[in-house]
Design a protein around this motif. Structure first.
Motif, PDB file in Angstrom:
ATOM      1  N   LEU A  42       0.770  -1.361   0.039  1.00 13.07           N
ATOM      2  CA  LEU A  42      -0.046   0.190  -0.013  1.00 13.07           C
ATOM      3  C   LEU A  42       0.857   1.250  -0.074  1.00 13.07           C
ATOM      4  CD1 LEU A  42      -2.487  -0.945   2.736  1.00 13.07           C
ATOM      5  CD2 LEU A  42      -2.746  -1.628   0.360  1.00 13.07           C
ATOM      6  N   GLN A  43       0.441   2.052  -0.549  1.00 13.78           N
ATOM      7  CA  GLN A  43       1.102   3.497  -0.671  1.00 13.78           C
ATOM      8  C   GLN A  43      -0.042   4.563  -1.170  1.00 13.78           C
ATOM      9  OE1 GLN A  43       4.331   3.823  -3.554  1.00 13.78           O
ATOM     10  NE2 GLN A  43       4.755   6.094  -2.885  1.00 13.78           N
ATOM     11  N   VAL A  44      -0.212   5.415  -0.244  1.00 11.14           N
ATOM     12  CA  VAL A  44      -1.239   6.471  -0.503  1.00 11.14           C
ATOM     13  C   VAL A  44      -1.065   7.259  -2.046  1.00 11.14           C
ATOM     14  CG1 VAL A  44      -2.196   8.681   0.452  1.00 11.14           C
ATOM     15  CG2 VAL A  44      -1.695   6.949   2.075  1.00 11.14           C
ATOM     16  N   GLY A  45      -2.237   7.338  -2.651  1.00 10.97           N
ATOM     17  CA  GLY A  45      -2.172   8.009  -3.798  1.00 10.97           C
ATOM     18  C   GLY A  45      -1.899   6.976  -5.008  1.00 10.97           C
ATOM     19  N   GLN A  46      -1.521   5.618  -4.549  1.00 12.57           N
ATOM     20  CA  GLN A  46      -1.175   4.703  -5.650  1.00 12.57           C
ATOM     21  C   GLN A  46      -2.327   3.720  -5.811  1.00 12.57           C
ATOM     22  OE1 GLN A  46       1.597   5.509  -7.798  1.00 12.57           O
ATOM     23  NE2 GLN A  46       1.528   7.423  -6.651  1.00 12.57           N
ATOM     24  N   ARG A  47      -2.162   2.774  -6.500  1.00 16.26           N
ATOM     25  CA  ARG A  47      -3.158   1.497  -6.888  1.00 16.26           C
ATOM     26  C   ARG A  47      -2.728   0.501  -5.758  1.00 16.26           C
ATOM     27  NH1 ARG A  47      -2.933   0.649 -13.390  1.00 16.26           N
ATOM     28  NH2 ARG A  47      -4.358   2.271 -13.962  1.00 16.26           N
ATOM     29  N   PRO A  48      -3.492  -0.066  -5.268  1.00 15.91           N
ATOM     30  CA  PRO A  48      -3.146  -1.140  -4.366  1.00 15.91           C
ATOM     31  C   PRO A  48      -2.647  -2.366  -4.860  1.00 15.91           C
ATOM     32  CG  PRO A  48      -5.399  -1.133  -4.562  1.00 15.91           C
ATOM     33  CD  PRO A  48      -5.076   0.063  -5.348  1.00 15.91           C
ATOM     34  N   VAL A  49      -1.833  -3.022  -4.369  1.00 16.88           N
ATOM     35  CA  VAL A  49      -1.163  -4.460  -4.602  1.00 16.88           C
ATOM     36  C   VAL A  49      -1.800  -5.345  -3.663  1.00 16.88           C
ATOM     37  CG1 VAL A  49       0.775  -5.916  -5.572  1.00 16.88           C
ATOM     38  CG2 VAL A  49       0.763  -3.419  -6.191  1.00 16.88           C
ATOM     39  N   ILE A  50      -2.795  -6.324  -4.023  1.00 22.83           N
ATOM     40  CA  ILE A  50      -3.256  -7.466  -3.024  1.00 22.83           C
ATOM     41  C   ILE A  50      -2.756  -8.829  -3.863  1.00 22.83           C
ATOM     42  CG2 ILE A  50      -5.197  -8.333  -2.296  1.00 22.83           C
ATOM     43  CD1 ILE A  50      -6.309  -5.417  -2.696  1.00 22.83           C
ATOM     44  N   ASP A  51      -2.008  -9.572  -2.784  1.00 24.76           N
ATOM     45  CA  ASP A  51      -1.353 -10.729  -3.155  1.00 24.76           C
ATOM     46  C   ASP A  51      -0.687 -10.846  -4.452  1.00 24.76           C
ATOM     47  OD1 ASP A  51      -2.332 -12.077  -0.670  1.00 24.76           O
ATOM     48  OD2 ASP A  51      -4.436 -12.408  -1.663  1.00 24.76           O
ATOM     49  N   GLY A  52      -0.029  -9.644  -4.886  1.00 24.40           N
ATOM     50  CA  GLY A  52       1.045  -9.396  -5.856  1.00 24.40           C
ATOM     51  C   GLY A  52       0.196  -9.207  -7.275  1.00 24.40           C
ATOM     52  N   GLN A  53      -1.106  -8.599  -7.039  1.00 22.79           N
ATOM     53  CA  GLN A  53      -1.953  -8.248  -8.121  1.00 22.79           C
ATOM     54  C   GLN A  53      -2.310  -6.789  -7.872  1.00 22.79           C
ATOM     55  OE1 GLN A  53      -5.383 -10.834  -9.006  1.00 22.79           O
ATOM     56  NE2 GLN A  53      -5.849  -9.382 -10.600  1.00 22.79           N
ATOM     57  N   GLU A  54      -1.850  -6.121  -8.935  1.00 30.95           N
ATOM     58  CA  GLU A  54      -2.281  -4.659  -8.788  1.00 30.95           C
ATOM     59  C   GLU A  54      -3.702  -4.626  -9.187  1.00 30.95           C
ATOM     60  OE1 GLU A  54       0.003  -0.604 -10.216  1.00 30.95           O
ATOM     61  OE2 GLU A  54      -1.134  -1.639 -11.754  1.00 30.95           O
ATOM     62  N   ASP A  55      -4.583  -3.749  -8.497  1.00 31.01           N
ATOM     63  CA  ASP A  55      -5.904  -3.472  -8.702  1.00 31.01           C
ATOM     64  C   ASP A  55      -5.978  -2.320  -9.513  1.00 31.01           C
ATOM     65  OD1 ASP A  55      -8.562  -4.023  -8.988  1.00 31.01           O
ATOM     66  OD2 ASP A  55      -9.104  -3.705  -6.712  1.00 31.01           O
ATOM     67  N   THR A  56      -6.772  -2.404 -10.488  1.00 31.15           N
ATOM     68  CA  THR A  56      -6.904  -1.089 -11.198  1.00 31.15           C
ATOM     69  C   THR A  56      -8.163  -0.435 -11.279  1.00 31.15           C
ATOM     70  OG1 THR A  56      -7.643  -2.188 -13.078  1.00 31.15           O
ATOM     71  CG2 THR A  56      -4.937  -1.900 -12.899  1.00 31.15           C
ATOM     72  N   THR A  57      -9.068  -1.110 -10.832  1.00 34.74           N
ATOM     73  CA  THR A  57     -10.499  -0.563 -10.781  1.00 34.74           C
ATOM     74  C   THR A  57     -11.352  -0.513  -9.763  1.00 34.74           C
ATOM     75  OG1 THR A  57     -10.451  -1.275 -13.323  1.00 34.74           O
ATOM     76  CG2 THR A  57     -12.728  -0.526 -12.341  1.00 34.74           C
ATOM     77  N   MET A  58     -12.036   0.496  -9.493  1.00 31.05           N
ATOM     78  CA  MET A  58     -13.066   0.355  -8.267  1.00 31.05           C
ATOM     79  C   MET A  58     -14.456   0.331  -8.587  1.00 31.05           C
ATOM     80  SD  MET A  58     -13.942   3.444  -5.633  1.00 31.05           S
ATOM     81  CE  MET A  58     -14.892   3.473  -4.266  1.00 31.05           C
ATOM     82  N   ARG A  59     -15.248  -0.581  -8.244  1.00 29.34           N
ATOM     83  CA  ARG A  59     -16.560  -0.966  -8.583  1.00 29.34           C
ATOM     84  C   ARG A  59     -17.497   0.227  -8.822  1.00 29.34           C
ATOM     85  NH1 ARG A  59     -19.752  -4.243  -3.573  1.00 29.34           N
ATOM     86  NH2 ARG A  59     -19.870  -2.372  -2.298  1.00 29.34           N
ATOM     87  N   VAL A  60     -18.261   0.067  -9.753  1.00 27.79           N
ATOM     88  CA  VAL A  60     -19.286   1.353  -9.925  1.00 27.79           C
ATOM     89  C   VAL A  60     -20.316   1.310  -8.952  1.00 27.79           C
ATOM     90  CG1 VAL A  60     -20.934   0.051 -11.327  1.00 27.79           C
ATOM     91  CG2 VAL A  60     -20.671   2.398 -11.597  1.00 27.79           C
ATOM     92  N   GLY A  61     -20.674  -0.075  -8.318  1.00 29.98           N
ATOM     93  CA  GLY A  61     -21.747   0.017  -7.036  1.00 29.98           C
ATOM     94  C   GLY A  61     -21.599  -1.354  -6.799  1.00 29.98           C
ATOM     95  N   CYS A  62     -22.613  -1.790  -5.869  1.00 32.27           N
ATOM     96  CA  CYS A  62     -22.851  -3.421  -5.573  1.00 32.27           C
ATOM     97  C   CYS A  62     -23.544  -3.785  -6.856  1.00 32.27           C
ATOM     98  CB  CYS A  62     -23.508  -3.555  -4.193  1.00 32.27           C
ATOM     99  SG  CYS A  62     -25.346  -3.040  -4.320  1.00 32.27           S
ATOM    100  N   GLY A  63     -23.621  -5.117  -6.725  1.00 30.82           N
ATOM    101  CA  GLY A  63     -24.598  -6.007  -7.699  1.00 30.82           C
ATOM    102  C   GLY A  63     -25.928  -5.343  -8.004  1.00 30.82           C
ATOM    103  N   SER A  64     -26.522  -5.100  -6.960  1.00 31.13           N
ATOM    104  CA  SER A  64     -27.691  -4.432  -7.019  1.00 31.13           C
ATOM    105  C   SER A  64     -27.684  -2.959  -7.681  1.00 31.13           C
ATOM    106  CB  SER A  64     -28.578  -4.481  -5.759  1.00 31.13           C
ATOM    107  OG  SER A  64     -29.639  -3.723  -5.604  1.00 31.13           O
ATOM    108  N   ALA A  65     -27.001  -2.217  -7.258  1.00 34.34           N
ATOM    109  CA  ALA A  65     -26.848  -0.935  -7.733  1.00 34.34           C
ATOM    110  C   ALA A  65     -26.480  -0.985  -9.387  1.00 34.34           C
ATOM    111  CB  ALA A  65     -25.737  -0.294  -6.963  1.00 34.34           C
ATOM    112  N   THR A  66     -25.512  -1.916  -9.402  1.00 41.54           N
ATOM    113  CA  THR A  66     -25.212  -1.900 -10.900  1.00 41.54           C
ATOM    114  C   THR A  66     -26.520  -2.238 -11.972  1.00 41.54           C
ATOM    115  OG1 THR A  66     -23.092  -2.784 -10.268  1.00 41.54           O
ATOM    116  CG2 THR A  66     -23.569  -2.956 -12.589  1.00 41.54           C
ATOM    117  N   ILE A  67     -27.359  -3.102 -11.314  1.00 40.83           N
ATOM    118  CA  ILE A  67     -28.519  -3.459 -12.023  1.00 40.83           C
ATOM    119  C   ILE A  67     -29.293  -2.268 -12.303  1.00 40.83           C
ATOM    120  CG2 ILE A  67     -30.578  -4.640 -12.053  1.00 40.83           C
ATOM    121  CD1 ILE A  67     -28.456  -6.493 -12.793  1.00 40.83           C
ATOM    122  N   GLY A  68     -29.315  -1.419 -11.127  1.00 36.05           N
ATOM    123  CA  GLY A  68     -30.129  -0.357 -11.252  1.00 36.05           C
ATOM    124  C   GLY A  68     -29.516   0.679 -12.169  1.00 36.05           C
ATOM    125  N   LEU A  69     -28.308   0.820 -12.077  1.00 32.89           N
ATOM    126  CA  LEU A  69     -27.794   1.883 -12.917  1.00 32.89           C
ATOM    127  C   LEU A  69     -27.977   1.567 -14.479  1.00 32.89           C
ATOM    128  CD1 LEU A  69     -24.337   2.723 -10.835  1.00 32.89           C
ATOM    129  CD2 LEU A  69     -26.278   4.390 -11.399  1.00 32.89           C
TER     130      LEU A  69
END
Length: 502
Positions: A237-264
């Motif tokens: 973890l580094q503030v302002g940077q993408r998180p790396v979790i178990d060696g995998q860099e995450d690039t995207t934050m979800r748009v909403g939960c599954g229900s919210a995504t259906i709604g949107l």
């Protein structure tokens, strides 16, 4: 409508304790549902014996509430489970009027909204009775303003770390270690993010206090830190940077939960697929059953998703390292069953995540099984639309501290007056020039976004152990006089600034 099967009921009282309307009583060691039941279904979900059973059809004279996914069946003269709406002669009426006025905020004078100088590099005077290192005065708009600054050692301090990710990192409450030492814990989740709390007074005074203090400061100063969640993930973890979790860099934050995504995106899915399952470890969305699906003209497809049903079209997922942060590693597993009494051969079912990072399309076969088929251009466009509405995953942090203790002596001879003036808004608290969120109640407890601090490397730690934060109090000079400030140590801000430049 809910009824109690008296043969199965053992009078344990779980249903009565959980009923939001107090409609259930225990009589003769059996549950009894009285007047006003809204069929919210809580009793059916908490009953371990299946005695509370929801029956088809609403009670006579009831109105189905559409103001949330629960869809209570509100009886005449009664409210639904949330107690917001009352059935009055067949109409659901909000049972309190709209509040059209809000209290006028008490705002500090604009002249004190930011400090004359910051405390970064100011140093610390110790012991506490000594006046703060810099007490400066200057004019803003013809008004005399005072700023008192110090780099304050704070035993009551920590850092709240927000990790934008749908990846599962570990159980809530799990301990977080650095180099084998406990430095914090997994906190409650926020929308689309995992939260850690590092430090705090009890950890700082414990066996791993030095490592906790170092970790708080490293994160606050934007340094990269490697942490291990107990029975969970390794986090880089580094503030302002993408998180790396178990060696995998995450690039995207979800748009909403599954229900919210259906709604949107219900209108975009309509006509493109016959069904969509949006996987998310919090809420899995089922398009055709969801109220948003109904809104755009969908009828239930007969598809049963993997998950525990919450309300219409909304299912609880099991957290894991699979799709959407669930335990589902193969998208075919998302389709638990297909009821061919409702479904038809050739139906197309989309399975995707709330980030739209992965997607699969399935076609229903005559025997109720499904086979994967290539994504159509229309489906791909919807996937791209969902993905384009996601934000970039990043790490952010709030430094948390308390300055309500002895550090106040460097500001004033009347410490309680300083606290009261801060809470009244007569004194503006900033940390390294950044606005601080003041927590209500007693003391001076605050949170500050470390990325808004005026200069890098603003935080330190000392092996008491404690962290050192740049603290500024800015106020009108008349306020400083009233709270018993160290007036004999006032210096013109121009003199201090000139001395730094020299």
């Amino acid at each position: 409508m809910v009824r109690i099967d008296l043969e199965l009921c053992n009078g344990c009282g779980l249903c009565a304790r959980n009923c939001p309307l107090g409609c259930i009583t225990i009589e003769g060691k059996k549950a009894n549902i009285g007047a006003g039941c809204s069929s919210c279904g809580i009793c059916t979900r908490v009953c371990n014996r299946g005695a509370a059973q929801k029956e088809a059809g609403p009670p006579a004279g009831s109105v189905t509430c559409s103001h949330c996914p629960v869809q209570c069946q509100v009886q005449e003269g009664f409210t639904g489970a949330c107690r917001r709406y009352t059935n009055i002669k067949g109409q659901l009426v909000r049972n309190r009027p709209l509040v059209t006025s809000a209290p006028k905020p008490t705002l500090p004078p604009p002249e004190i909204e930011w400090p004359l100088i910051t405390a970064i590099g100011a140093g610390t005077e110790y012991p506490c009775p000594r006046p703060a290192p810099y007490i400066v005065q200057g004019q803003r708009g013809g008004i005399e303003v005072v700023t008192v600054v110090t780099e304050a050692p704070l035993s009551y301090s920590g850092i709240k770390v927000k990790i934008d990710t749908n990846f599962h990192i570990g159980e809530e409450g799990a301990r977080v270690r650095r180099e084998g030492q406990v430095v914090g814990m997994v906190d409650t989740e926020e929308y689309g993010s995992k939260m850690l709390y590092i430090g705090g007074a009890n950890l700082l005074t414990g066996k791993s206090g030095f490592m906790a203090a170092r970790t708080i400061v490293d994160l606050a100063n934007g340094r990269r830190v490697v942490l291990k969640v107990e029975n969970g993930s390794t986090l880089e973890l580094q503030v302002g940077q993408r998180p790396v979790i178990d060696g995998q860099e995450d690039t995207t934050m979800r748009v909403g939960c599954g229900s919210a995504t259906i709604g949107l995106f219900a209108r975009d899915l309509k006509g493109v697929v016959d069904e969509a399952i949006i996987l998310d470890h919090h809420i899995i969305g089922l398009f055709s059953e969801h109220l948003a699906g109904q809104e755009v003209g969908m009828t239930y497809s007969g598809v049963v998703p993997a998950g525990r049903k919450s309300t219409r079209g909304r299912y609880f997922g099991d957290p894991g390292n699979g799709w959407g942060g669930t335990a589902i590693t193969d998208p075919r597993q998302a389709i638990k069953a297909v009821d061919m009494n409702v479904a038809r051969p050739g139906m197309r079912i989309l399975v995707t995540e709330t980030t739209a990072r992965r997607a699969a399309l399935f076609e229903v076969q005559p025997d109720g099984n499904v086979r994967e088929i290539p994504l159509t251009p229309e489906v791909s466009r919807v996937i791209e639309l969902i993905a384009s509405n996601c934000e970039e995953a990043r790490v952010s942090a709030l430094y948390v501290g308390g300055t309500g203790g002895s550090a106040r002596a460097g500001v004033t001879t009347l410490p309680v007056e300083l606290t009261r003036a801060v809470h009244r808004g007569e004194i503006k608290l900033t940390i390294g020039g950044a606005p601080a969120m003041l927590l209500p109640g007693g003391g001076i407890n605050f949170m500050v976004d470390v990325e808004k601090v005026a200069a890098p490397e603003a935080f330190y730690w000392v092996p008491t152990p404690a962290t050192v934060a740049p603290v500024e109090y800015t106020m009108l000079k008349s306020t400083y006089e009233r709270i018993g400030g160290h007036l004999n140590r006032l210096r013109p801000v121009e003199e201090v600034v000139a001395g730094v430049k020299d």
